[in-house]
Design a protein around this motif. Structure first.
Motif, PDB file in Angstrom:
ATOM      1  N   GLN A 279      77.933 -29.981  -6.434  1.00 53.24           N
ATOM      2  CA  GLN A 279      77.604 -28.640  -5.926  1.00 53.24           C
ATOM      3  C   GLN A 279      78.767 -27.900  -5.261  1.00 53.24           C
ATOM      4  OE1 GLN A 279      73.978 -27.146  -5.819  1.00 53.24           O
ATOM      5  NE2 GLN A 279      74.457 -28.262  -7.686  1.00 53.24           N
ATOM      6  N   THR A 280      79.958 -28.044  -5.830  1.00 57.38           N
ATOM      7  CA  THR A 280      81.082 -27.261  -5.301  1.00 57.38           C
ATOM      8  C   THR A 280      81.127 -25.887  -5.958  1.00 57.38           C
ATOM      9  OG1 THR A 280      82.602 -28.054  -6.978  1.00 57.38           O
ATOM     10  CG2 THR A 280      82.503 -29.330  -4.935  1.00 57.38           C
ATOM     11  N   GLY A 281      80.398 -25.744  -7.093  1.00 57.26           N
ATOM     12  CA  GLY A 281      80.427 -24.493  -7.838  1.00 57.26           C
ATOM     13  C   GLY A 281      81.306 -24.577  -9.078  1.00 57.26           C
ATOM     14  N   SER A 282      81.512 -25.778  -9.597  1.00 53.97           N
ATOM     15  CA  SER A 282      82.432 -25.909 -10.744  1.00 53.97           C
ATOM     16  C   SER A 282      81.862 -25.247 -11.990  1.00 53.97           C
ATOM     17  CB  SER A 282      82.793 -27.373 -11.005  1.00 53.97           C
ATOM     18  OG  SER A 282      81.717 -28.061 -11.560  1.00 53.97           O
ATOM     19  N   THR A 283      80.541 -25.292 -12.181  1.00 55.75           N
ATOM     20  CA  THR A 283      79.963 -24.625 -13.353  1.00 55.75           C
ATOM     21  C   THR A 283      80.056 -23.106 -13.192  1.00 55.75           C
ATOM     22  OG1 THR A 283      78.494 -26.502 -13.684  1.00 55.75           O
ATOM     23  CG2 THR A 283      77.899 -24.464 -14.809  1.00 55.75           C
ATOM     24  N   PHE A 284      79.795 -22.633 -11.999  1.00 58.88           N
ATOM     25  CA  PHE A 284      79.920 -21.198 -11.691  1.00 58.88           C
ATOM     26  C   PHE A 284      81.329 -20.714 -12.037  1.00 58.88           C
ATOM     27  CE2 PHE A 284      81.105 -17.813  -8.757  1.00 58.88           C
ATOM     28  CZ  PHE A 284      80.013 -16.950  -8.777  1.00 58.88           C
TER      29      PHE A 284
ATOM     30  N   ASN B 273      86.164 -22.563  -3.307  1.00 56.32           N
ATOM     31  CA  ASN B 273      85.002 -21.715  -3.580  1.00 56.32           C
ATOM     32  C   ASN B 273      84.191 -21.555  -2.297  1.00 56.32           C
ATOM     33  OD1 ASN B 273      83.143 -20.267  -5.072  1.00 56.32           O
ATOM     34  ND2 ASN B 273      82.035 -22.065  -5.784  1.00 56.32           N
TER      35      ASN B 273
ATOM     36  N   TYR C  18      80.666 -20.088  -0.841  1.00 58.43           N
ATOM     37  CA  TYR C  18      79.349 -19.451  -1.080  1.00 58.43           C
ATOM     38  C   TYR C  18      78.293 -20.028  -0.174  1.00 58.43           C
ATOM     39  CZ  TYR C  18      77.663 -23.482  -3.887  1.00 58.43           C
ATOM     40  OH  TYR C  18      77.261 -24.722  -4.334  1.00 58.43           O
TER      41      TYR C  18
HETATM   42  N1  ATP Z   1      81.190 -18.335  -5.447  1.00 56.95           N
HETATM   43  C1  ATP Z   1      79.870 -18.337  -5.612  1.00 56.95           C
HETATM   44  N2  ATP Z   1      79.141 -17.254  -5.308  1.00 56.95           N
HETATM   45  C2  ATP Z   1      77.814 -17.238  -5.462  1.00 56.95           C
HETATM   46  N3  ATP Z   1      77.071 -18.282  -5.906  1.00 56.95           N
HETATM   47  C3  ATP Z   1      77.730 -19.403  -6.213  1.00 56.95           C
HETATM   48  C4  ATP Z   1      79.154 -19.489  -6.097  1.00 56.95           C
HETATM   49  N4  ATP Z   1      79.528 -20.723  -6.491  1.00 56.95           N
HETATM   50  C5  ATP Z   1      78.392 -21.363  -6.843  1.00 56.95           C
HETATM   51  N5  ATP Z   1      77.328 -20.578  -6.678  1.00 56.95           N
HETATM   52  C6  ATP Z   1      75.917 -20.952  -6.946  1.00 56.95           C
HETATM   53  O1  ATP Z   1      75.691 -22.226  -6.349  1.00 56.95           O
HETATM   54  C7  ATP Z   1      74.856 -23.040  -7.166  1.00 56.95           C
HETATM   55  C8  ATP Z   1      75.605 -24.325  -7.542  1.00 56.95           C
HETATM   56  O2  ATP Z   1      76.737 -23.963  -8.315  1.00 56.95           O
HETATM   57  P1  ATP Z   1      77.176 -24.789  -9.594  1.00 56.95           P
HETATM   58  O3  ATP Z   1      76.020 -25.167 -10.433  1.00 56.95           O
HETATM   59  O4  ATP Z   1      78.282 -24.034 -10.212  1.00 56.95           O
HETATM   60  O5  ATP Z   1      77.742 -26.075  -8.873  1.00 56.95           O
HETATM   61  P2  ATP Z   1      78.297 -27.392  -9.547  1.00 56.95           P
HETATM   62  O6  ATP Z   1      79.466 -27.828  -8.737  1.00 56.95           O
HETATM   63  O7  ATP Z   1      78.528 -27.165 -10.988  1.00 56.95           O
HETATM   64  O8  ATP Z   1      77.071 -28.354  -9.324  1.00 56.95           O
HETATM   65  P3  ATP Z   1      76.848 -29.818  -9.979  1.00 56.95           P
HETATM   66  O9  ATP Z   1      77.683 -30.742  -9.155  1.00 56.95           O
HETATM   67  O10 ATP Z   1      75.368 -30.034  -9.812  1.00 56.95           O
HETATM   68  O11 ATP Z   1      77.298 -29.743 -11.406  1.00 56.95           O
HETATM   69  C9  ATP Z   1      74.503 -22.203  -8.377  1.00 56.95           C
HETATM   70  O12 ATP Z   1      73.255 -21.591  -8.138  1.00 56.95           O
HETATM   71  C10 ATP Z   1      75.607 -21.143  -8.412  1.00 56.95           C
HETATM   72  O13 ATP Z   1      75.189 -19.930  -9.027  1.00 56.95           O
END
Ligand code: ATP
Ligand code: MG
Length: 244
Positions: free
Chosen positions: A81-86, A242, A244
């Protein structure tokens, strides 16, 4: 093996492709369409601070990474959940908007989520099928023209053995093909503290950027992933903080 000479998917996506069945009856294949979630901020809210931050990242990558002829980038994260997919999805869309022929791959075969940000209108084959199923060609796995200049390989079916699939020669062959056919291939990966998938993906792609979460990620976790990647001969081009 991946069929490198398959051109079956070359018809324009927005056209209905007609063919006939064995009895000569007309078949109509309705093309897949895509809906973007609001979290694809570079499309839904291009003047937002988030989209502007992605734009700055794009400029930096275009003037450094891409200009140097580097065609791949794995997006890695130390923890969940750092936002890597975002970042992966928004960066890929932003690159495509800038006119770069871009491929986005969902390399998180355990908990894929690219398809939640760019939603296909039907189930489509993806990475799992390309790596497991000899009937699935490269062209079948790649969804071309999702947006102008943007193609995607979704994660596909739930994989039982992602680590084994990513370690195999088909994955390396697939990435080599992607690097040849696209100006930039961006691969989202699962958090590195949960499994070794991201290390394998990054070692094939050879370049990685780390996404850490501001005020949440520990410096020691970031150091661990950077050192692990460096020991695998991966060039870590930077860490994105990131917020958020
Ligand atoms: N900079 C940002 N601004 C707004 N929302 C964000 C931002 N970064 C991430 N998010 C939101 O936070 C949530 C988690 O982000 P994301 O799925 O990208 O994390 P992840 O690191 O890919 O998670 P995982 O470890 O489960 O794969 C999503 O709902 C995403 O839309
Ligand atoms: Mg993710």
């Amino acid at each position: 093996m991946i069929d490198h000479d398959d051109h079956r998917n070359t018809a324009p996506l927005n056209e209905r492709v007609r063919s006939t069945d064995r009895a000569g009856r007309a078949l109509v294949h309705v093309p897949t369409t895509y809906r973007l979630a609001h979290s694809v901020v570079v499309a839904s809210n291009p003047t937002s601070p988030e989209a502007e931050a992605i734009g700055a990242l794009r400029s930096h990558l275009l003037s450094q990474h891409v200009r140097l002829g580097r065609r791949g980038l794995a997006i890695c994260a130390p923890t969940l959940q750092t936002g890597s997919t975002f970042v992966s999805v928004n960066l890929a869309v932003a690159m495509a908007q800038a006119g770069l022929k871009t491929l986005l791959i969902d390399g998180d075969m355990r908990r894929p989520s690219v398809h939640r940000m760019i939603l296909p209108s039907r189930e489509v084959p993806g990475l799992e099928e390309a790596l497991v199923d000899s009937q699935t060609s490269f062209s079948d796995a790649v969804q071309d023209d999702v947006l102008p200049n943007l193609s995607i390989i979704f994660a596909g079916r739930q994989a039982h053995n992602p680590q084994e699939l990513l370690a195999g020669p088909r994955f390396k062959a697939l990435i080599d093909r992607c690097m040849r056919d696209y100006e930039l291939t961006i691969i989202d990966t699962p958090p590195s503290n949960t499994n070794a998938d991201s290390r394998r993906i990054a070692s094939v792609v050879r370049y990685a950027a780390i996404v850490a979460r501001k005020d949440v990620s520990f410096i020691s976790d970031i150091e661990t992933i950077v050192n692990d990647l460096k020991s695998d001969q991966v060039r870590v081009i930077g860490t994105i903080m990131n917020e958020y």
